[in-house]
Design a protein around this motif. Structure first.
Motif, mmCIF file in Angstrom:
data_model
loop_
_atom_site.group_PDB
_atom_site.id
_atom_site.type_symbol
_atom_site.label_atom_id
_atom_site.label_comp_id
_atom_site.label_asym_id
_atom_site.label_seq_id
_atom_site.Cartn_x
_atom_site.Cartn_y
_atom_site.Cartn_z
ATOM 1 N N CYS A 108 -7.573 2.262 8.804
ATOM 2 C CA CYS A 108 -6.612 1.564 8.569
ATOM 3 C C CYS A 108 -5.779 2.750 7.576
ATOM 4 C CB CYS A 108 -6.771 0.411 7.513
ATOM 5 S SG CYS A 108 -5.698 -0.410 6.598
ATOM 6 N N TYR A 142 -3.694 2.010 5.010
ATOM 7 C CA TYR A 142 -3.844 1.430 3.738
ATOM 8 C C TYR A 142 -4.963 1.625 2.883
ATOM 9 C CZ TYR A 142 0.567 -0.480 5.506
ATOM 10 O OH TYR A 142 1.910 -0.641 6.120
ATOM 11 N N CYS A 143 -6.149 1.235 3.603
ATOM 12 C CA CYS A 143 -7.497 1.244 2.944
ATOM 13 C C CYS A 143 -8.404 2.127 3.631
ATOM 14 C CB CYS A 143 -7.985 -0.228 2.678
ATOM 15 S SG CYS A 143 -8.481 -0.922 4.418
ATOM 16 N N CYS A 177 -6.156 -5.340 9.827
ATOM 17 C CA CYS A 177 -7.175 -4.681 9.147
ATOM 18 C C CYS A 177 -8.250 -5.766 8.681
ATOM 19 C CB CYS A 177 -6.547 -3.918 8.075
ATOM 20 S SG CYS A 177 -8.054 -3.171 7.135
ATOM 21 N N GLY A 179 -11.151 -4.682 6.080
ATOM 22 C CA GLY A 179 -10.762 -4.258 5.115
ATOM 23 C C GLY A 179 -9.812 -4.711 4.332
ATOM 24 N N CYS A 180 -8.443 -4.369 4.183
ATOM 25 C CA CYS A 180 -7.528 -5.069 3.458
ATOM 26 C C CYS A 180 -6.814 -6.226 3.887
ATOM 27 C CB CYS A 180 -6.341 -3.922 2.872
ATOM 28 S SG CYS A 180 -5.380 -3.383 4.233
#
Ligand SMILES: [Zn+2]
Length: 718
Positions: free
Chosen positions: A150, A152-153, A162, A165-166
């Motif tokens: 991901c 973003y995270c 995701c 995760g986020c």
């Protein structure tokens, strides 16, 4: 702008998030469907014309990937699950007026029509993007076909979400270090032309829409944050064979793409599953109209002219329903949703259900164990607020069933109707007393307020509280002592109890339709209790009936032990699996609230209530006026086992509070104790004693909150 209260003159459509045609249903999945069914039935009980619709989500890569693995076509694979769901829902009395699927003709046509409308309005454009591609297999890798990191995270992410995760929705090309989830081959990024829906243009509309939106607060708050962080346009096509073809005649706003000059990739593209999935809500309503005729229910009224659209979903798909979907509806000229009710997850011992690891209580397993569907409906509908996570355990299930259904509601109705049948052959000759009529009117008001507040829990409680009143009423009036001395009074009391039973059948029907249907027959009433409205709760009972059967059966402790053992073995096996292997792709269920909360929790946390996912704003917190106080005096409340009456000095004034701590603390020791109280809680009356505020305490033992230095009495907590 606020909406008119239910019931309104406009037709309502209640929908449930589409189950992904991809695997067996477990108790966790049922929460949304039971919630939707209870809500739809309750609206009808209020007198609101309502259609309750849903359908199976057939498209998307999880289906294609799993069909691949089983060596069958995606259509064959998804249809089989669709048929299973169609059979399972009615077994739990989840009574859709129409249950279709996203691959049928109605939805295919409606989807293409809406995409054409969006394109014609200039809301769709083309853009070249990089998409994942397996060069060895010569295969494009949309969504679940690709895994990676991901951006973003940094967690491992699959496809378009995701989910470990986020929780963000991921656009094609966003995943880093992509590999094919089918072959494990490292993927390359290729340039392709795709269609985009300009969600970003709807920012102002969506901001206003969220201010109007009703339902659970998570469906407004989360999307507000997403809007603040900037809306991205949305790629609505995929390089995939399975899905609804992008309509070739949709007129995009690309000035260079003149008709006839087909040099783009549009003819190979299917629509992203999240385009056609919510459109099934409209298609399913259309099919309902086709079946019953537009005089009975006209789909165009709610969807085109103005109606009350209520979406019941799992909280993992809020973004699709509160951002993309209303933007699509608005862009294509349809009516926006009035409310979104987004449920929390159901956990098992504090952890998420897991379909692939068999860490679950399955829907068919529950029925095979011989439990009545109404017990689970009651548990899921009333065990916690709709947006909170609910932990399923057989102990808690037994506890709720035995205490509330058997002990309170079942007990009251049985003793009342048995007494009535034995002594009078039914309802005695009398009219309802003012006290009981008023109490039923109050329950009807509570029920209506709960539905207008989108709280199925409170709606269920309105009936249980009325039954508790019934028990208290019959106990207080002791009709069995009156039959000889004051037969007229005895008749009055029993008549009142029959009236209360009738009201219970009407008000509890949305939660427990089959049981209330039986109660309706026991009362000798004609017709179907599901067709009654709240007004019937106060209408005179029909009269003659025979001795009743008990409505609910107690669940024995041994039964729970047995079920727990089965479950524990299964959870242990699942936990072992988890340690051994990484997650596999068949664990993905896009549209259902499922096991996306699979995050590891340590063993200790298993006994803790799950954390509330929902955040409140700082302003909301500031609304609480918390104060340091000192207990001046404490004494027990007469006749109440658990309640104590406290006098608390909070600086400005002395407050009287009632708290459930009588058996947990030595009341003589309490004066002089520093405590924290909620000073601005609305006043309540408990056992006739006014409580003006609330004492804060932790856990079952009511461990009192206090301060540890010398903050003066009356200090505000911030
Ligand atoms: Zn992430």
């Amino acid at each position: 702008m606020s909406h008119e209260e239910f019931p309104t003159d406009r037709p309502a459509v209640v929908t449930c998030g589409l189950p992904y045609a991809n695997g067996d249903l477990h108790v966790g999945h049922l929460r949304t469907y039971v919630g939707g069914d209870v809500y739809a039935r309750a609206l009808e009980t209020l007198g609101q014309e309502t259609a309750f619709v849903s359908g199976s989500d057939m498209h998307g890569t999880p289906v294609a990937v799993n069909a691949d693995k089983e060596g069958v076509s995606p259509e064959e694979f998804a249809l089989e699950w669709h048929e299973t769901y169609k059979e399972t829902f009615p077994q739990f009395d989840i009574a859709f007026d129409n249950y279709g699927h996203t691959h049928d003709e109605t939805n295919t046509e409606t989807t293409k029509e809406i995409v054409r409308e969006l394109a014609a309005a200039g809301h769709i454009y083309e853009k070249e993007i990089m998409v994942a591609y397996d060069p060895i297999e010569d295969q494009h890798l949309p969504d679940r076909y690709v895994e990676g990191t991901c951006p973003y995270c940094g967690e491992t992410a699959r496809g378009d979400e995701c989910d470990e995760g986020c929780q963000r929705h991921l656009e094609p090309g966003e995943i880093e270090d992509p590999v094919s989830s089918i072959t494990g081959n490292p993927a390359e990024y290729h340039e392709r032309t795709h269609k985009f829906f300009e969600v970003s243009e709807f920012e102002e509309y969506l901001t206003e829409f969220l201010d109007r939106l009703e339902g659970t607060s998570n469906a407004q708050n989360q999307p507000r944050e997403w809007i603040e962080s900037g809306l991205q346009d949305w790629c609505i096509t995929r390089d995939l064979d399975w899905g609804i073809d992008y309509p070739e005649d949709a007129d995009g706003d690309d000035p260079n793409d003149a008709d006839g000059d087909e040099d783009d990739d549009a003819d190979d593209l299917v629509l992203y599953v999240w385009v056609d999935a919510p459109i099934e809500y409209i298609s399913s309503t259309k099919q309902y109209t086709e079946r019953v005729g537009s005089d009975a229910f006209d789909w165009e009224q709610p969807w085109k002219e103005g109606g009350e659209i209520v979406h019941v979903i799992g909280r993992d798909i809020i973004q699709h329903h509160a951002i993309f979907w209303p933007a699509m509806l608005n862009g294509a000229g349809y009516v926006e949703p009035r409310a979104i009710m987004a449920s929390g997850f159901v956990t098992l011992g504090g952890k998420g259900f897991s379909t692939s690891r068999n860490r679950a209580v399955w829907a068919d397993e529950y029925l095979d164990e011989g439990f009545h569907p109404d017990l689970l409906r009651y548990y899921l509908a009333t065990n916690g607020g709709f947006q909170q996570d609910v932990d399923f355990s057989w102990e808690k299930f037994r506890d709720r069933v035995n205490t509330e259904l058997v002990g309170t509601l079942g007990n009251f109705v049985y003793r009342s109707l048995l007494f009535a049948a034995r002594n009078y052959g039914g309802a005695p000759d009398a009219t309802v007393s003012d006290e009981v009529d008023d109490r039923i009117a109050e329950a009807v008001d509570d029920f209506a307020a709960a539905i207008n507040d989108y709280s199925i829990r409170k709606a269920g409680n309105a009936a249980i509280d009325l039954a508790a009143f019934g028990n208290e009423y019959i106990q207080r009036n002791e009709p069995w002592k009156l039959t000889d001395d004051d037969p007229e009074r005895a008749e009055q009391v029993i008549y009142d109890c029959v009236q209360l039973s009738k009201a219970l059948a009407v008000l509890f029907q949305p939660v427990a339709p089959d049981t209330c249907d039986r109660l309706w027959s026991q009362l000798g009433e004609a017709g179907d209790v599901a067709d009654t409205t709240v007004a019937v709760a106060r209408e005179a009972p029909q009269g003659a009936f025979d001795e009743p059967d008990e409505l609910f059966e107690k669940i024995e402790a041994e039964r729970v032990e047995e079920l727990n053992e089965k479950l524990e073995q299964r959870v242990e096996a699942a936990t072992d699996d988890e340690a051994d292997e990484d997650d596999d792709a068949d664990d993905t269920e896009d549209t259902m609230s499922d096991d996306t909360t699979d995050a590891d929790t340590d063993a200790q946390a298993a006994d803790l209530e799950p954390l509330t996912d929902e955040r409140i704003s700082f302003e909301d917190f500031q609304d609480l006026d918390l104060r340091v106080g000192e207990i001046i005096d404490a004494e027990g409340v007469e006749d109440a086992d658990k309640l104590a009456k406290l006098q608390v000095d909070i600086g400005h004034e002395q407050r009287q509070l009632v708290a459930g701590i009588k058996q947990l603390h030595d009341l003589n020791e309490l004066p002089g104790t520093r405590v924290i109280i909620v000073a601005n809680l609305e006043k309540a009356e408990l056992f006739g004693v006014e409580s003006n505020g609330m004492l804060l305490a932790a856990g079952e033992e009511a461990d009192l909150l206090t301060t540890h230095a010398d903050a003066p009495i009356g200090t505000r907590i911030q």
